[in-house]
Design a protein around this motif. Structure first.
Motif, PDB file in Angstrom:
ATOM      1  N   PHE A   1     -54.418  13.209 -20.215  1.00 39.80           N
ATOM      2  CA  PHE A   1     -55.228  12.681 -19.685  1.00 39.80           C
ATOM      3  C   PHE A   1     -55.860  11.832 -20.789  1.00 39.80           C
ATOM      4  N   SER A   2     -56.231  11.686 -21.861  1.00 39.56           N
ATOM      5  CA  SER A   2     -56.252  11.225 -22.976  1.00 39.56           C
ATOM      6  C   SER A   2     -55.216  10.551 -23.945  1.00 39.56           C
ATOM      7  N   LEU A   3     -54.346  11.408 -23.695  1.00 39.95           N
ATOM      8  CA  LEU A   3     -52.943  11.147 -24.341  1.00 39.95           C
ATOM      9  C   LEU A   3     -51.967  11.629 -24.010  1.00 39.95           C
ATOM     10  N   GLY A   4     -51.081  10.585 -24.429  1.00 41.82           N
ATOM     11  CA  GLY A   4     -49.593  10.354 -23.531  1.00 41.82           C
ATOM     12  C   GLY A   4     -48.839  11.708 -24.145  1.00 41.82           C
ATOM     13  N   TYR A   5     -48.134  11.974 -23.209  1.00 46.10           N
ATOM     14  CA  TYR A   5     -46.976  12.975 -23.547  1.00 46.10           C
ATOM     15  C   TYR A   5     -45.437  12.941 -22.942  1.00 46.10           C
ATOM     16  N   PHE A   6     -44.116  13.928 -23.462  1.00 48.90           N
ATOM     17  CA  PHE A   6     -43.660  13.368 -23.546  1.00 48.90           C
ATOM     18  C   PHE A   6     -42.985  13.067 -21.839  1.00 48.90           C
ATOM     19  N   ASP A   7     -42.761  11.946 -20.816  1.00 47.28           N
ATOM     20  CA  ASP A   7     -42.172  11.781 -19.708  1.00 47.28           C
ATOM     21  C   ASP A   7     -41.423  11.151 -19.465  1.00 47.28           C
TER      22      ASP A   7
ATOM     23  N   SER B   1     -54.807   0.554 -24.142  1.00 46.99           N
ATOM     24  CA  SER B   1     -55.407   2.010 -23.715  1.00 46.99           C
ATOM     25  C   SER B   1     -54.964   2.021 -22.321  1.00 46.99           C
ATOM     26  N   ALA B   2     -55.124   1.198 -21.571  1.00 45.32           N
ATOM     27  CA  ALA B   2     -55.153   0.437 -19.924  1.00 45.32           C
ATOM     28  C   ALA B   2     -53.874   1.845 -19.870  1.00 45.32           C
ATOM     29  N   ASN B   3     -52.523   1.289 -20.183  1.00 44.16           N
ATOM     30  CA  ASN B   3     -51.358   2.016 -20.204  1.00 44.16           C
ATOM     31  C   ASN B   3     -51.309   3.703 -19.847  1.00 44.16           C
ATOM     32  N   LEU B   4     -52.860   4.095 -20.554  1.00 45.41           N
ATOM     33  CA  LEU B   4     -52.273   5.066 -19.777  1.00 45.41           C
ATOM     34  C   LEU B   4     -52.346   6.009 -18.518  1.00 45.41           C
ATOM     35  N   ALA B   5     -52.523   4.454 -17.262  1.00 41.27           N
ATOM     36  CA  ALA B   5     -52.763   4.781 -16.054  1.00 41.27           C
ATOM     37  C   ALA B   5     -51.581   5.122 -15.820  1.00 41.27           C
ATOM     38  N   LEU B   6     -50.238   4.307 -16.170  1.00 42.85           N
ATOM     39  CA  LEU B   6     -49.407   5.026 -15.757  1.00 42.85           C
ATOM     40  C   LEU B   6     -48.529   6.217 -16.421  1.00 42.85           C
ATOM     41  N   LEU B   7     -49.276   7.104 -16.902  1.00 40.76           N
ATOM     42  CA  LEU B   7     -49.197   8.486 -17.122  1.00 40.76           C
ATOM     43  C   LEU B   7     -48.838   9.635 -16.722  1.00 40.76           C
TER      44      LEU B   7
ATOM     45  N   LYS C   1     -53.847  11.174 -12.826  1.00 40.48           N
ATOM     46  CA  LYS C   1     -54.732  10.926 -13.206  1.00 40.48           C
ATOM     47  C   LYS C   1     -55.229  10.601 -11.622  1.00 40.48           C
ATOM     48  N   ARG C   2     -55.992   9.989 -11.274  1.00 42.13           N
ATOM     49  CA  ARG C   2     -56.321   9.916 -10.011  1.00 42.13           C
ATOM     50  C   ARG C   2     -57.062   8.408 -10.295  1.00 42.13           C
ATOM     51  N   PHE C   3     -57.063   7.219  -8.739  1.00 44.41           N
ATOM     52  CA  PHE C   3     -57.770   6.080  -9.059  1.00 44.41           C
ATOM     53  C   PHE C   3     -58.739   5.835  -8.268  1.00 44.41           C
TER      54      PHE C   3
ATOM     55  N   LYS D   1     -49.409  -2.277  -7.942  1.00 43.75           N
ATOM     56  CA  LYS D   1     -51.147  -2.809  -7.776  1.00 43.75           C
ATOM     57  C   LYS D   1     -51.426  -2.627  -9.364  1.00 43.75           C
ATOM     58  N   ILE D   2     -51.420  -1.110  -9.363  1.00 41.63           N
ATOM     59  CA  ILE D   2     -52.223  -0.453  -9.825  1.00 41.63           C
ATOM     60  C   ILE D   2     -51.226  -1.181 -11.573  1.00 41.63           C
ATOM     61  N   HIS D   3     -50.378  -0.572 -11.022  1.00 48.67           N
ATOM     62  CA  HIS D   3     -49.000  -1.365 -12.625  1.00 48.67           C
ATOM     63  C   HIS D   3     -49.210  -2.509 -12.940  1.00 48.67           C
ATOM     64  N   SER D   4     -49.494  -3.514 -12.035  1.00 50.74           N
ATOM     65  CA  SER D   4     -49.904  -5.216 -12.435  1.00 50.74           C
ATOM     66  C   SER D   4     -51.200  -5.499 -13.013  1.00 50.74           C
ATOM     67  N   VAL D   5     -52.312  -4.464 -12.543  1.00 48.00           N
ATOM     68  CA  VAL D   5     -53.191  -4.430 -12.815  1.00 48.00           C
ATOM     69  C   VAL D   5     -52.614  -4.439 -14.890  1.00 48.00           C
ATOM     70  N   VAL D   6     -52.500  -3.324 -14.933  1.00 49.05           N
ATOM     71  CA  VAL D   6     -52.587  -2.752 -16.230  1.00 49.05           C
ATOM     72  C   VAL D   6     -51.552  -3.977 -17.265  1.00 49.05           C
ATOM     73  N   ASN D   7     -50.615  -4.329 -16.280  1.00 51.54           N
ATOM     74  CA  ASN D   7     -49.721  -5.400 -17.432  1.00 51.54           C
ATOM     75  C   ASN D   7     -50.963  -6.779 -18.041  1.00 51.54           C
ATOM     76  N   VAL D   8     -51.768  -6.725 -16.930  1.00 56.41           N
ATOM     77  CA  VAL D   8     -52.040  -7.867 -17.307  1.00 56.41           C
ATOM     78  C   VAL D   8     -53.868  -7.550 -18.446  1.00 56.41           C
ATOM     79  N   SER D   9     -53.891  -6.658 -18.700  1.00 51.43           N
ATOM     80  CA  SER D   9     -54.846  -5.812 -19.278  1.00 51.43           C
ATOM     81  C   SER D   9     -54.741  -6.424 -20.958  1.00 51.43           C
ATOM     82  N   PRO D  10     -55.694  -7.110 -21.691  1.00 49.98           N
ATOM     83  CA  PRO D  10     -55.710  -6.402 -23.114  1.00 49.98           C
ATOM     84  C   PRO D  10     -55.942  -5.315 -24.031  1.00 49.98           C
ATOM     85  N   ASN D  11     -56.773  -3.844 -23.016  1.00 44.45           N
ATOM     86  CA  ASN D  11     -57.058  -3.319 -23.516  1.00 44.45           C
ATOM     87  C   ASN D  11     -55.537  -2.057 -23.653  1.00 44.45           C
TER      88      ASN D  11
END
Length: 859
Positions: A701-707, A549-555, A558-560, A537-547
């Protein structure tokens, strides 16, 4: 300033001390007024009010208007000082409304600073500009007060030894102290000093050409304010104007020190204390009541109408876009103004129930209204008034249940007012409030139970004060009636004192029960554990976000905090007591206000500090409504891809970078998301080499890392030479091609200088061809800060670090690098509780991003 958030902020010792002093002074004032009136009737006050001539009232109104016109000069001088320009009518409108709210309410959430913030930002002023205006106005206010009071206290001193056991007999020493302060202020400014330190506080000083005008404007302001009351005082007042002004200024000073809104009661008690030995107390109280109505209440009504008119006109200026912007700011006003109005409405109902009805109306009602109906209506009307005091807090907190209950109480109050004594004036007020509130349902959107919403200590004190005042007023109104046990059971049309006694028991009992219910711990807001969150569900919300930086939720770090519908969420991390939400909410915008409110409550229940990191300027109203402090972090750069290209002299350097790498055999391509797993091993090798060469570690957190699990979600932009990848970045693409950005950027040690700039340019050109509107270059920390003398301490520190902190971080270099792409700069903020916890919050955020204390202290 802002409403305290969290358990630590709301229980600071300074806040408790100020609240205690205000309560003591208010109770002392209440006792003084009660002592002076115990041998008089309220009818005497009404009689003296009716004796005012039309000339006297018109003169006081004219002087009040002139005074508020002078008050707008505060803002006019401040705006000129900071070097900004604004149309005069806009400045005067904002200044007038801000001062009226500040004088009447005195709370930061509803007061002058909040009004200035909301209106001046609509006129194009920055947050730092508004902070400078507020600081300058404070200096103006006190410079004139000290100058005027100092001169009067020194040359026409007020005797005080007969009233207080003090080592001096007059206020002359106080006058000398005031003059010393203001002459030092003006003198330091004329000597060219930029600031002066008082203890641990540093006060920035305006230049000499402004200080004299500050003193003059403020002195005229205080003289006019005192003149309004002087006109309304009894003609037999045995004081010269300046002798009267000494008492007036001392009373104003006491009211300001008390922190009671508008100095209500405290100001009156000082005036009464000095004048009642020579003038009958009812005459003085009649003058003070008229002063409150003319100088405070009438301007407040006008200001509310002007504020409503401003918002309506502002929405029409730019059709739909401006309408949406204005609607957001009205979102913050309506609940707060409604809370004030409904609280005052409850106060009116309680006062009405505690005072006698108009006798002529009671005689008329005997033939139409049965006695039991009148008795029950009087009792229920008072209960409705008490209930409105509590429900007003729910309106302030935007509770839907409070809104519905308020409509019911207002409707019932109208009926009760008419049936208990034909109080049509009271019914008209309630009807007006009901009609005003009916179209405002959308502003009260929170579904939380009214019982579960805890009251603040300050609101409970206000309720207790109103209830206590209504009880005292009733006892004072019926003091000529000797008390006996039989009064409780006396039911007659003319028996108003028994009705008051029975209503008082109901009001006190209901207030006690409602206040007691707040002592029980409300049920905690339940949020699922990290493992049980529906990541799909988180992934589906991110996919329709114009922002993007929402993709950081997939890192995965984080908690939600998820809305009830599951269509919106906040991503956050916990470090110490800081619960740090990254950016604005993601998902349906209409769910954001309720989501941030519930997140704040969730943090408070767990003794945490709500922190919102890197939020946008367009959503600041959300965090202002929470009572959080805003601190600028820097500015985010966004490139308009529709205007981006390599043509023209200004893009000469960019063309050189592209041509150079093209000639050397480098090529750019996008690897589709389904093909990314094939190249992950090669990308891992490049990433490890890059980390080793830079002698650094992964952030988060606010920066992606290699995963690998994270990177499989995105297409990959790569630079190749001889079919070998030498640099890469994962690509974030916003829905409907609103925005394009990248996150993790790495290149191999053997790659030439400028390889990532080449990747940037190529990706932007690709995004332009694909129809994307913006390219997000990310934030430049501490950029865009002002170092003006009146800037906040945070802005000064940020500006200093930005200019001289190159040994720690290339602040200026990073901004200069992004400037070559001609971006639009948009500010980003931190919203958090204010106070001594701020350094701890910054440390926690840094630790969260760096992956621990070790990461925060090393690369």
């Amino acid at each position: 300033m802002n409403e305290n958030v969290g358990k630590t902020g709301s229980h600071s010792w300074l806040g408790k001390a100020i609240g205690f002093i205000g309560s003591v002074l208010f109770l002392a004032a209440f006792w003084i007024i009660h002592r002076e009136l115990k041998i008089h009737s309220y009818r005497e006050i009404l009689r003296h009010l009716s004796e005012y001539s039309l000339i006297t009232l018109l003169s006081s109104l004219l002087l009040t208007g002139l005074n508020y016109a002078v008050l707008t000069g505060y803002d006019g001088l401040a705006i000129r000082y900071i070097g900004q320009k604004i149309q005069i009518w806009k400045m005067m409108l904002t200044s007038y409304i801000a001062y009226v709210f500040s004088y009447n309410v005195g709370l930061s959430v509803f007061g002058g600073t909040a009004i200035r913030y909301r209106m001046y930002t609509a006129f194009g002023f920055s947050v730092s500009d508004i902070a400078k205006i507020v600081g300058f106005n404070i200096l103006t206010l006190w410079s004139g007060f000290f100058a005027l009071a100092g001169g009067i206290f020194l040359f026409e001193p007020l005797a005080i030894q007969t009233h207080f056991a003090l080592p001096f007999s007059t206020v002359r020493p106080l006058g000398a102290l005031f003059l010393l302060i203001v002459t030092s202020y003006v003198g330091w400014s004329w000597l060219g000093k930029k600031s002066v330190r008082v203890g641990r506080w540093a006060i920035d000083l305006p230049s000499k050409k402004y200080t004299a005008v500050q003193v003059l404007i403020s002195s005229v302001d205080w003289v006019l304010a005192g003149g309004v009351l002087y006109i309304l005082m009894p003609p037999d007042l045995p004081f010269s104007f300046f002798g009267f002004l000494a008492v007036f200024l001392l009373a104003q000073l006491t009211g300001l020190v008390s922190h009671v809104p508008g100095g209500l009661g405290v100001f009156e008690s000082v005036v009464l204390f000095f004048f009642s030995p020579i003038i009958p107390a009812p005459k003085i109280l009649a003058s003070l009541f008229a002063y409150r109505v003319i100088y405070y209440f009438l301007p407040l009504l006008i200001a509310m109408l002007l504020l409503a008119g401003h918002e309506i006109l502002h929405r029409k200026e730019a059709f739909r876009k401006t309408f949406e912007f204005a609607d957001k700011w009205i979102w913050g006003f309506v609940p707060q103004m409604s809370a004030i109005a409904i609280f005052l409405t409850g106060f009116i109902l309680l006062v009405s129930g505690a005072t006698p009805e108009v006798q002529g109306r009671l005689h008329w009602m005997r033939d139409f209204i049965p006695l039991p109906i009148m008795e029950v209506s009087h009792f229920l009307g008072s209960l409705a008034g008490a209930a409105l005091l509590f429900v007003a807090w729910g309106l302030h907190r935007r509770l839907n249940a409070a809104y519905v209950l308020t409509l019911g109480l207002l409707s019932g109050g109208i009926v009760f007012s008419l049936l208990k004594g034909l109080d049509y004036e009271e019914a008209l007020i309630l009807g007006f409030m009901l009609a005003t509130l009916l179209p405002c349902r959308k502003f009260f959107y929170r579904k939380t139970s009214l019982v579960n919403e805890p009251l603040t200590f300050g609101w409970l004190i206000a309720i207790a004060g109103v209830v206590a005042f209504s009880v005292w007023l009733g006892l004072f109104s019926y003091k000529h009636i000797e008390y006996s046990g039989d009064l409780w059971w006396k039911f007659e049309f003319s028996s108003e004192a028994p009705r008051f006694l029975r209503a008082t028991v109901g009001v006190v009992g209901l207030s006690f029960l409602l206040a007691l219910s707040r002592l029980f711990q409300p049920p905690k807001i339940k949020q699922p554990e990290r493992a049980s969150v529906d990541l799909e569900k988180i992934h589906s919300v991110v996919n329709v976000s114009p922002n993007t930086s929402a993709n950081l939720a997939l890192l995965g770090d984080k908690r939600f905090f998820v809305s009830e519908s599951g269509n919106s969420f906040l991503m956050y991390g916990i470090q110490g007591r800081s619960w740090v939400a990254l950016g604005d909410p993601i998902g349906l915008e209409e769910e954001w206000p309720d989501l941030v409110w519930k997140f704040r409550e969730f943090c408070d229940q767990h003794n945490g500090w709500p922190v919102f990191y890197e939020v946008g300027h367009e959503n600041l109203y959300l965090y202002v409504d929470l009572g959080l402090t805003l601190l600028k972090l820097g500015e985010e750069a966004r490139v308009s891809l529709g205007e981006f290209g390599l043509e023209g002299a200004a893009r000469k350097n960019l063309r050189y970078v592209v041509n150079k790498h093209d000639k050397e055999g480098f090529a750019f391509r996008i690897i589709p998301v389904q093909d990314v797993p094939v190249v992950l091993a090669e990308l891992r090798r490049i990433s490890d080499s890059w980390l080793k060469e830079k002698n650094t570690r992964e952030k988060g957190f606010s920066l992606g890392y290699f995963d690998e699990a994270y990177l499989k979600n995105f297409p990959m932009a790569v630079i190749e030479k001889d079919q070998k990848i030498v640099g890469f970045a994962n690509v974030w693409a916003g829905v409907q091609k609103e925005e394009l950005s990248l996150d993790l950027m790495r290149y191999s040690p053997e790659a030439p200088s400028g390889i990532m700039e080449y990747l940037f340019i190529k990706l932007m050109l690709w995004g332009k061809e694909e129809g994307y509107q913006w390219f997000n270059l990310g934030m430049s920390p501490l950029s865009g800060f002002q170092s003006h003398p009146l800037a906040s301490l945070w802005n000064k520190v940020g500006s200093f670090i930005y200019r001289y902190g190159e040994d720690f971080y290339n602040f200026e270099g990073l901004r200069a690098y992004k400037e070559k792409f001609d971006p639009v700069w948009e500010p980003r903020y931190l919203a958090s509780p204010a106070g001594l916890q701020l350094p701890v919050i910054f440390t926690n955020v840094t630790t969260l991003i760096s992956g621990g204390i070790k990461g925060a202290l090393t690369k």
